[in-house]
Design an enzyme around this catalytic site. Structure first.
Site, PDB file in Angstrom:
ATOM      1  N   ARG A  59       1.182  -1.250  -0.178  1.00 64.27           N
ATOM      2  CA  ARG A  59      -0.453  -0.226  -0.137  1.00 64.27           C
ATOM      3  C   ARG A  59       1.037   0.411  -0.232  1.00 64.27           C
ATOM      4  O   ARG A  59       0.205   2.078  -0.477  1.00 64.27           O
ATOM      5  CB  ARG A  59      -0.933   0.187   1.232  1.00 64.27           C
ATOM      6  CG  ARG A  59      -2.184   1.007   1.223  1.00 64.27           C
ATOM      7  CD  ARG A  59      -2.986   1.384   2.490  1.00 64.27           C
ATOM      8  NE  ARG A  59      -4.412   1.584   2.386  1.00 64.27           N
ATOM      9  CZ  ARG A  59      -4.203   3.084   3.009  1.00 64.27           C
ATOM     10  NH1 ARG A  59      -3.073   2.725   3.947  1.00 64.27           N
ATOM     11  NH2 ARG A  59      -4.765   3.230   3.206  1.00 64.27           N
ATOM     12  N   HIS A  63       0.677   3.979  -2.976  1.00 60.87           N
ATOM     13  CA  HIS A  63      -0.084   5.063  -2.657  1.00 60.87           C
ATOM     14  C   HIS A  63       1.218   6.310  -2.724  1.00 60.87           C
ATOM     15  O   HIS A  63       1.121   7.658  -3.375  1.00 60.87           O
ATOM     16  CB  HIS A  63      -0.178   5.555  -0.712  1.00 60.87           C
ATOM     17  CG  HIS A  63      -1.603   5.241  -0.927  1.00 60.87           C
ATOM     18  ND1 HIS A  63      -2.423   5.448   0.481  1.00 60.87           N
ATOM     19  CD2 HIS A  63      -2.245   4.075  -1.685  1.00 60.87           C
ATOM     20  CE1 HIS A  63      -3.256   5.108  -0.043  1.00 60.87           C
ATOM     21  NE2 HIS A  63      -3.541   4.110  -0.965  1.00 60.87           N
ATOM     22  N   SER A  73       7.576  10.495  -1.351  1.00 61.76           N
ATOM     23  CA  SER A  73       7.288  11.100  -1.144  1.00 61.76           C
ATOM     24  C   SER A  73       6.534  10.936   0.067  1.00 61.76           C
ATOM     25  O   SER A  73       6.086  11.867   1.215  1.00 61.76           O
ATOM     26  CB  SER A  73       6.351  12.632  -2.058  1.00 61.76           C
ATOM     27  OG  SER A  73       5.456  11.693  -2.977  1.00 61.76           O
ATOM     28  N   PRO A 157      -7.283   7.045  -4.745  1.00 66.60           N
ATOM     29  CA  PRO A 157      -9.103   6.250  -4.741  1.00 66.60           C
ATOM     30  C   PRO A 157      -9.415   6.350  -3.757  1.00 66.60           C
ATOM     31  O   PRO A 157      -9.433   5.250  -3.042  1.00 66.60           O
ATOM     32  CB  PRO A 157      -8.943   5.370  -5.548  1.00 66.60           C
ATOM     33  CG  PRO A 157      -7.078   4.454  -6.005  1.00 66.60           C
ATOM     34  CD  PRO A 157      -5.976   5.872  -5.747  1.00 66.60           C
ATOM     35  N   HIS A 187      -5.864  -6.862  -2.447  1.00 68.57           N
ATOM     36  CA  HIS A 187      -6.157  -6.426  -1.159  1.00 68.57           C
ATOM     37  C   HIS A 187      -7.540  -8.104  -1.149  1.00 68.57           C
ATOM     38  O   HIS A 187      -8.148  -8.408  -0.014  1.00 68.57           O
ATOM     39  CB  HIS A 187      -8.136  -6.316  -1.783  1.00 68.57           C
ATOM     40  CG  HIS A 187      -7.805  -4.386  -0.916  1.00 68.57           C
ATOM     41  ND1 HIS A 187      -9.036  -3.556  -1.635  1.00 68.57           N
ATOM     42  CD2 HIS A 187      -6.704  -4.289  -1.263  1.00 68.57           C
ATOM     43  CE1 HIS A 187      -8.165  -2.735  -1.623  1.00 68.57           C
ATOM     44  NE2 HIS A 187      -6.947  -2.709  -1.443  1.00 68.57           N
ATOM     45  N   ASP A 236      -9.352 -10.373   2.455  1.00 68.90           N
ATOM     46  CA  ASP A 236      -9.998 -11.443   2.336  1.00 68.90           C
ATOM     47  C   ASP A 236     -10.025 -12.477   3.371  1.00 68.90           C
ATOM     48  O   ASP A 236      -9.168 -12.691   4.039  1.00 68.90           O
ATOM     49  CB  ASP A 236      -8.920 -11.359   1.271  1.00 68.90           C
ATOM     50  CG  ASP A 236      -9.056 -13.447   0.888  1.00 68.90           C
ATOM     51  OD1 ASP A 236     -10.410 -13.998   1.095  1.00 68.90           O
ATOM     52  OD2 ASP A 236      -8.359 -14.098   0.532  1.00 68.90           O
ATOM     53  N   ASP A 244      -3.055 -14.618  -2.651  1.00 67.20           N
ATOM     54  CA  ASP A 244      -3.745 -16.093  -3.561  1.00 67.20           C
ATOM     55  C   ASP A 244      -5.171 -15.201  -4.580  1.00 67.20           C
ATOM     56  O   ASP A 244      -4.852 -13.772  -4.720  1.00 67.20           O
ATOM     57  CB  ASP A 244      -4.596 -17.170  -3.410  1.00 67.20           C
ATOM     58  CG  ASP A 244      -4.828 -16.920  -2.085  1.00 67.20           C
ATOM     59  OD1 ASP A 244      -5.844 -15.960  -1.991  1.00 67.20           O
ATOM     60  OD2 ASP A 244      -4.912 -17.405  -0.986  1.00 67.20           O
TER      61      ASP A 244
END
Length: 318
Positions: A59, A63, A73, A157, A187, A236, A244
């Protein structure tokens, strides 16, 4: 598959060269030959201590790249910078471990490896540590001198976007619908705060939202209608610490945690639904497309040459 990955990396390198960029997989071969060994060992140790950190590292890279390019940054400390933008505040994590890895790399090859390149490598090794795919990481990014909280708020988003809006958001970064759905498959690991999906349980409901009722009920104990906003639930629920294709099967069963997940299957975009079905039926196809998408994402608006700098401490400029 190996040939396709090589061709993709070669094309990206050539594209970068045409723009004055020099991203390539051998960038540190002479200047920091132990880089991949140092990072791999540190990531494996961190993931063994807490599997969730793998998702946090992926992430961070995502990001970072979606806010003015892959320039580290997001790692700059400051009250009005990207770390405190709405999508990151209280949820972006792993900064201390990145700093520790950077310190180890600096001890081996001071002033050589950028924090932006470290994020790309850490993300890859995090996925591999949870039995996910590997891909060739290209290097040569440099670090930004600034960070933008407003750009983070505008470009990252939110979990309330529908499939059409997600397609547009990723297209704005030069990424395809295939890239978007494949990257959403990250995710398959990690957790989300109650506040990001509470409206899906109690309302107000978004148009077209669909959630399996038993799944909805099971979530309410950890995400009550009042309070509990920071409580965590796995993205998940089936295999939360294994990289997976179960995430896509969950979407087929309307058991996606975030609206922005479930909309890929239940929304009005046949293109995203078809990709969900493809990845649900073929983990190898998902793995290949995910690796390719990570390479493309890692090439967004990079700083190279004399632009930016090589930070010695990822949290502050030199």
């Amino acid at each position: 598959m190996a040939i396709m990955s090589f061709v993709l990396v070669l094309l990206l390198a050539l594209h970068g060269s045409a723009l004055g960029q020099t991203l390539n997989s051998s960038f540190y071969r002479s200047s920091c030959p132990n880089l991949t060994t140092i990072v791999r060992a540190a990531v494996q140790q961190a993931v063994q201590a807490e599997a969730r950190i793998a998702a946090s590292f992926v992430r961070l890279h995502f990001h970072d790249c979606f806010v003015n390019g892959c320039d580290a940054s997001i790692l700059l400390d400051g009250t009005n910078l990207e770390q405190n933008a709405f999508p990151n505040a209280g949820s972006a994590r792993g900064f201390d471990i990145v700093d520790s890895i950077k310190s180890s790399v600096e001890s081996s090859c001071p002033g050589v490896v950028s924090c932006a390149d470290l994020l790309a490598l850490i993300a890859r090794d995090s996925v591999v540590a949870l039995n996910g795919p590997s891909w060739t990481v290209v290097f040569g990014r440099r670090d930004s001198l600034t960070a933008s909280q407003s750009a983070a708020n505008a470009n990252l988003p939110p979990p309330t976007l529908n499939a059409s809006a997600l397609i547009t958001s990723f297209q704005n970064q030069g990424l395809s619908t295939t890239d978007m759905v494949a990257l959403s498959g990250a995710h398959t690991i990690g957790q989300a705060r109650c506040t990001t999906f509470k409206a899906r349980l109690y309302g107000p409901f978004q148009r077209g939202d669909q959630m399996d009722q038993s799944f909805n009920t099971s979530l309410q104990s950890s995400c009550p209608s009042s309070n509990g906003d920071t409580n965590l639930s796995p993205l998940d629920v089936q295999t939360p610490t294994s990289f997976d294709n179960r995430y896509f099967r969950n979407l087929q069963s309307r058991r996606g945690l975030l609206f922005s997940d479930q909309t890929l299957f239940s929304g009005n975009q046949a293109s995203t639904r078809n990709l969900v079905n493809s990845y649900a039926s073929s983990q190898s196809t998902f793995f290949q497309d995910f690796g390719n998408a990570m390479v493309r994402m890692g090439n967004i608006n990079v700083l190279t040459g004399s632009n930016g700098e090589i930070r010695r401490n990822c949290g502050r400029t030199n």
